[in-house]
Design an enzyme around this catalytic site. Structure first.
Site, PDB file in Angstrom:
ATOM      1  N   LYS A   9       0.821  -1.209   0.000  1.00  0.00           N
ATOM      2  CA  LYS A   9       0.000   0.000   0.000  1.00  0.00           C
ATOM      3  C   LYS A   9       0.865   1.274   0.000  1.00  0.00           C
ATOM      4  O   LYS A   9       2.086   1.217   0.219  1.00  0.00           O
ATOM      5  CB  LYS A   9      -0.948  -0.087   1.212  1.00  0.00           C
ATOM      6  CG  LYS A   9      -2.004  -1.183   1.018  1.00  0.00           C
ATOM      7  CD  LYS A   9      -2.658  -1.672   2.299  1.00  0.00           C
ATOM      8  CE  LYS A   9      -3.694  -0.748   2.814  1.00  0.00           C
ATOM      9  NZ  LYS A   9      -4.481  -1.404   3.937  1.00  0.00           N
ATOM     10  N   TYR A  49     -12.702  -2.180  -2.147  1.00  0.00           N
ATOM     11  CA  TYR A  49     -13.097  -1.970  -0.755  1.00  0.00           C
ATOM     12  C   TYR A  49     -14.617  -1.838  -0.594  1.00  0.00           C
ATOM     13  O   TYR A  49     -15.079  -1.248   0.383  1.00  0.00           O
ATOM     14  CB  TYR A  49     -12.394  -0.730  -0.205  1.00  0.00           C
ATOM     15  CG  TYR A  49     -10.941  -0.984   0.185  1.00  0.00           C
ATOM     16  CD1 TYR A  49     -10.602  -2.014   1.067  1.00  0.00           C
ATOM     17  CD2 TYR A  49      -9.909  -0.181  -0.297  1.00  0.00           C
ATOM     18  CE1 TYR A  49      -9.276  -2.252   1.433  1.00  0.00           C
ATOM     19  CE2 TYR A  49      -8.576  -0.413   0.066  1.00  0.00           C
ATOM     20  CZ  TYR A  49      -8.272  -1.447   0.933  1.00  0.00           C
ATOM     21  OH  TYR A  49      -6.970  -1.679   1.315  1.00  0.00           O
ATOM     22  N   ASN A 112      -1.142   0.908   6.992  1.00  0.00           N
ATOM     23  CA  ASN A 112      -0.679  -0.342   7.596  1.00  0.00           C
ATOM     24  C   ASN A 112       0.049  -1.271   6.614  1.00  0.00           C
ATOM     25  O   ASN A 112       0.058  -2.485   6.771  1.00  0.00           O
ATOM     26  CB  ASN A 112      -1.848  -1.045   8.294  1.00  0.00           C
ATOM     27  CG  ASN A 112      -2.978  -1.366   7.336  1.00  0.00           C
ATOM     28  OD1 ASN A 112      -2.891  -1.105   6.146  1.00  0.00           O
ATOM     29  ND2 ASN A 112      -4.042  -1.956   7.864  1.00  0.00           N
ATOM     30  N   HIS A 115      -2.231  -5.085   2.137  1.00  0.00           N
ATOM     31  CA  HIS A 115      -3.555  -5.705   2.095  1.00  0.00           C
ATOM     32  C   HIS A 115      -3.359  -7.187   1.812  1.00  0.00           C
ATOM     33  O   HIS A 115      -2.502  -7.554   0.998  1.00  0.00           O
ATOM     34  CB  HIS A 115      -4.408  -5.104   0.966  1.00  0.00           C
ATOM     35  CG  HIS A 115      -5.631  -5.920   0.658  1.00  0.00           C
ATOM     36  ND1 HIS A 115      -6.805  -5.778   1.371  1.00  0.00           N
ATOM     37  CD2 HIS A 115      -5.837  -6.943  -0.225  1.00  0.00           C
ATOM     38  CE1 HIS A 115      -7.690  -6.668   0.918  1.00  0.00           C
ATOM     39  NE2 HIS A 115      -7.122  -7.379  -0.049  1.00  0.00           N
ATOM     40  N   GLU A 126     -10.809 -10.723  -5.665  1.00  0.00           N
ATOM     41  CA  GLU A 126      -9.792  -9.667  -5.694  1.00  0.00           C
ATOM     42  C   GLU A 126      -8.724  -9.950  -6.748  1.00  0.00           C
ATOM     43  O   GLU A 126      -8.263  -9.034  -7.432  1.00  0.00           O
ATOM     44  CB  GLU A 126      -9.158  -9.525  -4.307  1.00  0.00           C
ATOM     45  CG  GLU A 126     -10.135  -8.958  -3.285  1.00  0.00           C
ATOM     46  CD  GLU A 126      -9.604  -8.965  -1.857  1.00  0.00           C
ATOM     47  OE1 GLU A 126     -10.359  -8.563  -0.949  1.00  0.00           O
ATOM     48  OE2 GLU A 126      -8.447  -9.367  -1.638  1.00  0.00           O
TER      49      GLU A 126
HETATM   50  P1  IDP Z   1      -7.656  -5.645   6.862  1.00  0.00           P
HETATM   51  O1  IDP Z   1      -6.838  -4.847   5.859  1.00  0.00           O
HETATM   52  O2  IDP Z   1      -6.826  -6.107   8.027  1.00  0.00           O
HETATM   53  O3  IDP Z   1      -8.449  -6.757   6.225  1.00  0.00           O
HETATM   54  P2  IDP Z   1     -10.154  -4.179   7.049  1.00  0.00           P
HETATM   55  O4  IDP Z   1     -11.005  -4.102   8.268  1.00  0.00           O
HETATM   56  O5  IDP Z   1     -10.645  -5.018   5.900  1.00  0.00           O
HETATM   57  O6  IDP Z   1      -8.687  -4.628   7.514  1.00  0.00           O
HETATM   58  O7  IDP Z   1      -9.942  -2.683   6.548  1.00  0.00           O
HETATM   59  C1  IDP Z   1      -9.419  -2.415   5.271  1.00  0.00           C
HETATM   60  C2  IDP Z   1      -8.424  -1.296   5.389  1.00  0.00           C
HETATM   61  O8  IDP Z   1      -9.107  -0.099   5.770  1.00  0.00           O
HETATM   62  C3  IDP Z   1      -7.346  -1.478   6.481  1.00  0.00           C
HETATM   63  O9  IDP Z   1      -6.277  -2.286   6.070  1.00  0.00           O
HETATM   64  C4  IDP Z   1      -6.939  -0.032   6.734  1.00  0.00           C
HETATM   65  O10 IDP Z   1      -6.061   0.461   5.725  1.00  0.00           O
HETATM   66  C5  IDP Z   1      -8.286   0.689   6.634  1.00  0.00           C
HETATM   67  N1  IDP Z   1      -8.970   0.770   7.933  1.00  0.00           N
HETATM   68  C6  IDP Z   1      -9.587  -0.223   8.618  1.00  0.00           C
HETATM   69  N2  IDP Z   1     -10.122   0.214   9.771  1.00  0.00           N
HETATM   70  C7  IDP Z   1      -9.849   1.540   9.812  1.00  0.00           C
HETATM   71  C8  IDP Z   1     -10.153   2.570  10.775  1.00  0.00           C
HETATM   72  O11 IDP Z   1     -10.776   2.355  11.809  1.00  0.00           O
HETATM   73  N3  IDP Z   1      -9.683   3.829  10.483  1.00  0.00           N
HETATM   74  C9  IDP Z   1      -8.993   4.112   9.331  1.00  0.00           C
HETATM   75  N4  IDP Z   1      -8.711   3.173   8.416  1.00  0.00           N
HETATM   76  C10 IDP Z   1      -9.111   1.903   8.649  1.00  0.00           C
HETATM   77 MG    MG Z   2      -9.996  -6.677   4.835  1.00  0.00          MG
END
Ligand code: IDP
Ligand code: MG
Length: 139
Positions: A9, A49, A112, A115, A126
């Site tokens: 990312k 997303y 983070n 993905h 995906e």
């Molecule tokens: P994942 O990537 O661990 O599967 P998901 O809940 O699917 O997590 O969320 C997708 C992406 O959205 C996360 O990797 C992160 O970049 C972003 N994200 C998730 N939760 C939050 C939040 O509470 N605040 C801001 N960004 C978030």
């Molecule tokens: Mg996810």
């Protein structure tokens, strides 16, 4: 044998971490069968997303993921989906186990680093969003 989609990312791309992150997955025995660099547009970001549409962080997430080019990888391996999720660690780098990609390279819950698909159904969907069949290799 499973396949899963990984994205490196924008926060990781900006810090020149693509190679280091690819190596982490390779060291777990995952085989790269598809690899490309691309700049996601808003439409692709919203499809990728879609499950998060309506959440408070959705608009920011779309802006973030389209902010720089990214690297997309299809990995193949036994139990690849779970292995990748474990190798990445929890969504929030502060909560991720030591030694995981997100603990070591992630900045915050949005930024983070990676993905990874979370289920066989989503992995299949995906991979199709990012790769044509002929862009995935058997070797
Ligand atoms: P994942 O990537 O661990 O599967 P998901 O809940 O699917 O997590 O969320 C997708 C992406 O959205 C996360 O990797 C992160 O970049 C972003 N994200 C998730 N939760 C939050 C939040 O509470 N605040 C801001 N960004 C978030
Ligand atoms: Mg996810």
């Amino acid at each position: 044998m499973e396949r899963s989609l990984v994205l490196i990312k924008p926060d990781a791309m900006k810090r020149n971490l693509a190679g280091a992150i690819l190596a982490r997955f390779e060291q777990k025995g995952l085989k790269t069968v598809g690899l490309k660099m691309l700049h996601m547009d808003e439409a692709l970001a919203k499809r990728h997303y879609a499950v998060h549409e309506g959440k408070p962080f959705f608009n920011d997430l779309v802006k973030y993921i389209t902010s720089t080019p990214i690297v997309a990888i299809v990995f193949e391996g036994d139990n690849a989906i779970e292995l990748i999720r474990k190798t990445m660690g929890s969504t929030d780098p502060k909560k991720a186990d030591k030694g995981t990609i997100r603990a070591d390279f992630g900045l915050d819950i949005q930024n983070n680093a990676t993905h990874g698909s979370d289920s066989p159904e989503n992995a299949a969907k995906e991979i199709k969003l990012f790769f044509k069949d002929k862009e995935i290799f058997n070797y």
